[in-house]
Design a protein around this motif. Structure first.
Motif, PDB file in Angstrom:
ATOM      1  N   ALA A 185     -33.051-130.504  64.451  1.00 50.15           N
ATOM      2  CA  ALA A 185     -31.759-129.812  64.463  1.00 50.15           C
ATOM      3  C   ALA A 185     -30.873-130.321  63.330  1.00 50.15           C
ATOM      4  CB  ALA A 185     -31.073-130.006  65.808  1.00 50.15           C
ATOM      5  N   SER A 186     -30.859-131.646  63.114  1.00 50.17           N
ATOM      6  CA  SER A 186     -30.026-132.197  62.035  1.00 50.17           C
ATOM      7  C   SER A 186     -30.464-131.645  60.691  1.00 50.17           C
ATOM      8  CB  SER A 186     -30.127-133.716  61.963  1.00 50.17           C
ATOM      9  OG  SER A 186     -30.057-134.277  63.210  1.00 50.17           O
ATOM     10  N   ARG A 187     -31.781-131.598  60.505  1.00 54.56           N
ATOM     11  CA  ARG A 187     -32.292-131.108  59.220  1.00 54.56           C
ATOM     12  C   ARG A 187     -31.883-129.656  58.995  1.00 54.56           C
ATOM     13  NH1 ARG A 187     -37.658-132.001  59.885  1.00 54.56           N
ATOM     14  NH2 ARG A 187     -37.275-134.196  60.259  1.00 54.56           N
ATOM     15  N   GLU A 188     -31.927-128.883  60.095  1.00 54.07           N
ATOM     16  CA  GLU A 188     -31.561-127.470  59.939  1.00 54.07           C
ATOM     17  C   GLU A 188     -30.063-127.286  59.736  1.00 54.07           C
ATOM     18  OE1 GLU A 188     -33.598-124.150  61.964  1.00 54.07           O
ATOM     19  OE2 GLU A 188     -34.471-125.774  63.122  1.00 54.07           O
ATOM     20  N   LEU A 189     -29.286-128.126  60.421  1.00 54.90           N
ATOM     21  CA  LEU A 189     -27.830-128.000  60.305  1.00 54.90           C
ATOM     22  C   LEU A 189     -27.341-128.334  58.902  1.00 54.90           C
ATOM     23  CD1 LEU A 189     -26.418-129.633  63.564  1.00 54.90           C
ATOM     24  CD2 LEU A 189     -25.925-127.343  62.769  1.00 54.90           C
ATOM     25  N   PHE A 190     -27.860-129.426  58.354  1.00 59.40           N
ATOM     26  CA  PHE A 190     -27.296-129.926  57.099  1.00 59.40           C
ATOM     27  C   PHE A 190     -28.173-129.689  55.876  1.00 59.40           C
ATOM     28  CE2 PHE A 190     -25.618-132.806  60.455  1.00 59.40           C
ATOM     29  CZ  PHE A 190     -24.318-132.353  60.400  1.00 59.40           C
ATOM     30  N   GLY A 191     -29.422-129.333  56.087  1.00 60.58           N
ATOM     31  CA  GLY A 191     -30.325-129.187  54.938  1.00 60.58           C
ATOM     32  C   GLY A 191     -30.841-130.550  54.512  1.00 60.58           C
ATOM     33  N   ALA A 192     -31.965-130.555  53.801  1.00 60.19           N
ATOM     34  CA  ALA A 192     -32.637-131.815  53.466  1.00 60.19           C
ATOM     35  C   ALA A 192     -31.773-132.754  52.618  1.00 60.19           C
ATOM     36  CB  ALA A 192     -33.948-131.523  52.764  1.00 60.19           C
ATOM     37  N   ASP A 193     -30.909-132.197  51.759  1.00 59.17           N
ATOM     38  CA  ASP A 193     -30.140-133.063  50.854  1.00 59.17           C
ATOM     39  C   ASP A 193     -29.006-133.784  51.567  1.00 59.17           C
ATOM     40  OD1 ASP A 193     -31.674-131.687  49.059  1.00 59.17           O
ATOM     41  OD2 ASP A 193     -30.092-130.190  48.710  1.00 59.17           O
ATOM     42  N   LEU A 194     -28.340-133.024  52.432  1.00 56.27           N
ATOM     43  CA  LEU A 194     -27.113-133.561  53.022  1.00 56.27           C
ATOM     44  C   LEU A 194     -27.391-134.446  54.247  1.00 56.27           C
ATOM     45  CD1 LEU A 194     -24.398-132.923  51.847  1.00 56.27           C
ATOM     46  CD2 LEU A 194     -24.011-131.268  53.679  1.00 56.27           C
ATOM     47  N   LYS A 243     -29.013-137.040  54.895  1.00 57.19           N
ATOM     48  CA  LYS A 243     -28.920-138.500  54.793  1.00 57.19           C
ATOM     49  C   LYS A 243     -27.468-138.981  54.867  1.00 57.19           C
ATOM     50  CE  LYS A 243     -33.134-139.637  52.420  1.00 57.19           C
ATOM     51  NZ  LYS A 243     -33.556-138.687  51.392  1.00 57.19           N
ATOM     52  N   GLN A 244     -26.570-138.166  54.301  1.00 58.37           N
ATOM     53  CA  GLN A 244     -25.147-138.549  54.330  1.00 58.37           C
ATOM     54  C   GLN A 244     -24.517-138.294  55.688  1.00 58.37           C
ATOM     55  OE1 GLN A 244     -22.999-136.329  51.402  1.00 58.37           O
ATOM     56  NE2 GLN A 244     -24.631-136.586  49.911  1.00 58.37           N
ATOM     57  N   ARG A 245     -24.979-137.229  56.350  1.00 55.17           N
ATOM     58  CA  ARG A 245     -24.276-136.780  57.536  1.00 55.17           C
ATOM     59  C   ARG A 245     -24.813-137.341  58.856  1.00 55.17           C
ATOM     60  NH1 ARG A 245     -21.086-132.112  57.063  1.00 55.17           N
ATOM     61  NH2 ARG A 245     -20.094-132.226  55.032  1.00 55.17           N
ATOM     62  N   VAL A 246     -26.006-137.922  58.803  1.00 53.77           N
ATOM     63  CA  VAL A 246     -26.602-138.374  60.060  1.00 53.77           C
ATOM     64  C   VAL A 246     -26.839-139.879  60.037  1.00 53.77           C
ATOM     65  CG1 VAL A 246     -28.575-138.132  61.613  1.00 53.77           C
ATOM     66  CG2 VAL A 246     -27.704-136.140  60.420  1.00 53.77           C
ATOM     67  N   ILE A 273     -23.311-136.511  62.543  1.00 51.46           N
ATOM     68  CA  ILE A 273     -23.994-136.780  63.817  1.00 51.46           C
ATOM     69  C   ILE A 273     -24.420-138.244  63.862  1.00 51.46           C
ATOM     70  CG2 ILE A 273     -25.994-136.239  65.267  1.00 51.46           C
ATOM     71  CD1 ILE A 273     -25.929-133.434  64.324  1.00 51.46           C
ATOM     72  N   VAL A 274     -24.117-138.895  64.979  1.00 49.38           N
ATOM     73  CA  VAL A 274     -24.631-140.257  65.192  1.00 49.38           C
ATOM     74  C   VAL A 274     -25.709-140.158  66.268  1.00 49.38           C
ATOM     75  CG1 VAL A 274     -24.090-142.600  65.940  1.00 49.38           C
ATOM     76  CG2 VAL A 274     -22.422-141.314  64.622  1.00 49.38           C
ATOM     77  N   ILE A 275     -26.941-140.508  65.893  1.00 50.33           N
ATOM     78  CA  ILE A 275     -28.032-140.463  66.870  1.00 50.33           C
ATOM     79  C   ILE A 275     -28.280-141.882  67.373  1.00 50.33           C
ATOM     80  CG2 ILE A 275     -30.447-139.851  67.250  1.00 50.33           C
ATOM     81  CD1 ILE A 275     -30.255-137.996  64.810  1.00 50.33           C
ATOM     82  N   LEU A 276     -28.124-142.070  68.654  1.00 47.55           N
ATOM     83  CA  LEU A 276     -28.424-143.386  69.227  1.00 47.55           C
ATOM     84  C   LEU A 276     -29.683-143.242  70.062  1.00 47.55           C
ATOM     85  CD1 LEU A 276     -24.767-144.283  70.137  1.00 47.55           C
ATOM     86  CD2 LEU A 276     -26.144-145.417  68.420  1.00 47.55           C
TER      87      LEU A 276
END
Ligand SMILES: Nc1ncnc2c1ncn2[C@@H]1O[C@H](COP(=O)(O)OP(=O)(O)OP(=O)(O)O)[C@@H](O)[C@H]1O
Ligand SMILES: [Mg+2]
Length: 378
Positions: A104-113, A115-118, A159-162
């Motif tokens: 889901a994170s990859r789809e939400l932000f795309g592969a480039d972003l 790393k910064q957003r998650v 997103i913070v994944i714990l």
């Protein structure tokens, strides 16, 4: 020799080099790069060959996640632009919790972003109260814009994944409470765990809870068949059923067993026995023999039988799990007798976990079984 000839000779030399190294000589412009490209391609193929299948077939997008309809539909809505709540995923191992949020994170932000957003923290990272206070807090305070560098829109949060958050200490969880509330504008939290009861209530109440269920027989079967087709391996129907039964709804386990079996049987059909061997399942005949020994009313025979089983390298834990299934189905025992045996079984289970001697524990259990079968009246 003029310049043109020299160039031609050089080209011929390079072409020959490429040919000797197995590179393609078809493209005139690629003579120089051909050997490296082919080497790289070979390396890539080799690496791909050695990727564990659980990683190779990890769902890449939310749609790929099988069986967990509820969470998939919520995540799909947020992919379409709706807001995302804080999430709490819980359920048994190998049911797709980590894969779902990563996809889901990859789809939400795309592969480039991404790393910064998650920010992904799992049990292998330090997640005591200090890390929550500093790392998590600092990350969640950063603002996030609603556009990508190329101008396209993206969700205006991080997103913070714990992951494996049931191993977080209570003070660390408590420290999250206020951060979670304060940073709702800029950050969403996704907590993942196996045992939801270990998450403190105030945190659980701030999240939308999703239970990940063990995968159904059909889902497991379909996915395993897909892998068999792609990997070009033959697996008999019986072996497939054995895989599904032994995995107990854990897709990771099923895929790992399948990969181990395929290594065991190169270019041959995988059979039920191979799967049982890999999964450490004890054959029915062995269990039946043990039950027969319980009917003999002789400690000597029972002792020999148990010793044989232990010497064959079977695990006592596996033995009591399979014995339990048999005992529950035994018609010659009434409910009271079964409950007496199961009580002993629970004690033996605990002792084995505490590191007690396998032979003695199995003898203690089968001793009670013998007593109930041969001496107790229904
Ligand atoms: N629902 C699913 N759909 C497709 N593949 C799955 C699914 N669940 C698990 N898998 C497979 O199992 C592997 C492990 O899944 P994942 O890491 O998401 O499990 P998990 O629920 O996070 O387990 P754990 O609780 O042990 O961390 C994946 O790489 C994937 O190949
Ligand atoms: Mg996980």
């Amino acid at each position: 020799m003029n310049y043109g000839d020299r160039q031609n000779n050089k080209k011929k030399y390079l072409t020959m080099q490429a040919f000797l190294k197995g590179g393609s000589t078809f493209s005139k412009n690629k003579e120089k790069t051909a050997p490296t490209t082919s080497k790289d391609a070979k390396d890539l193929k080799e690496t791909k060959k050695h990727i564990p299948w659980v990683e190779k077939y990890r769902p890449r997008c939310v749609d790929d996640v099988a069986h967990q309809e509820e969470v998939v539909s919520v995540l799909k809505k947020s992919l379409e632009g709706e807001d995302l709540p804080n999430l709490l995923f819980y359920g048994p191992p190998g049911t797709g919790k980590t894969s779902t949020i990563l996809a889901a994170s990859r789809e939400l932000f795309g592969a480039d972003l991404v790393k910064q957003r998650v920010l992904e923290l799992n049990a292998s990272d330090e997640r005591g109260i200090d890390v929550v206070r500093k790392k998590v807090k600092n990350f969640s305070q950063l603002t996030a814009s609603g556009t990508r560098p190329n101008g396209k829109p993206c969700p205006p949060f991080k997103i913070v994944i714990l992951d494996e958050s049931d191993s977080m200490t209570r003070p660390a969880q408590a420290a999250l409470r206020r951060t979670m509330e304060k940073q709702t504008k800029t950050t969403r939290f996704c907590l993942i765990c196996n045992y939801v009861s270990r998450i403190i209530e105030p945190i659980a109440s701030r999240c939308a809870k999703f239970r990940f269920m063990p995968l159904s027989v059909k889902t497991l079967g379909d996915r395993l068949k897909m892998i068999c087709e792609k990997e070009n391996i033959q697996c008999s129907e019986e072996a497939m059923t054995a895989l599904i039964d032994t995995s107990g709804g854990d897709m990771r386990k099923a895929i790992t067993y399948l990969q181990s079996a395929s290594r065991l049987k190169v270019d041959e059909e995988i059979t039920k026995t191979d799967i049982f061997e890999i999964a450490g399942v004890i054959l029915d005949e062995v269990i039946d023999q043990l039950i027969k020994a319980c009917h003999s009313d002789s400690y000597e025979k029972l002792g020999t039988c148990v010793k044989d089983i232990i010497c064959d390298g079977h695990s006592a834990m596996q033995l009591i799990t399979q014995l339990h299934d048999k005992i529950v189905q035994m018609e010659e025992l009434d409910d009271k007798q079964k409950s007496i045996i199961c009580e002993k079984l629970a004690i033996v289970d605990k002792c084995l976990m505490d590191g007690a001697d396998e032979f003695l524990q199995i003898m203690a259990l089968t001793g009670v079984m013998m007593q109930q079968i041969c001496h107790e009246q229904k």
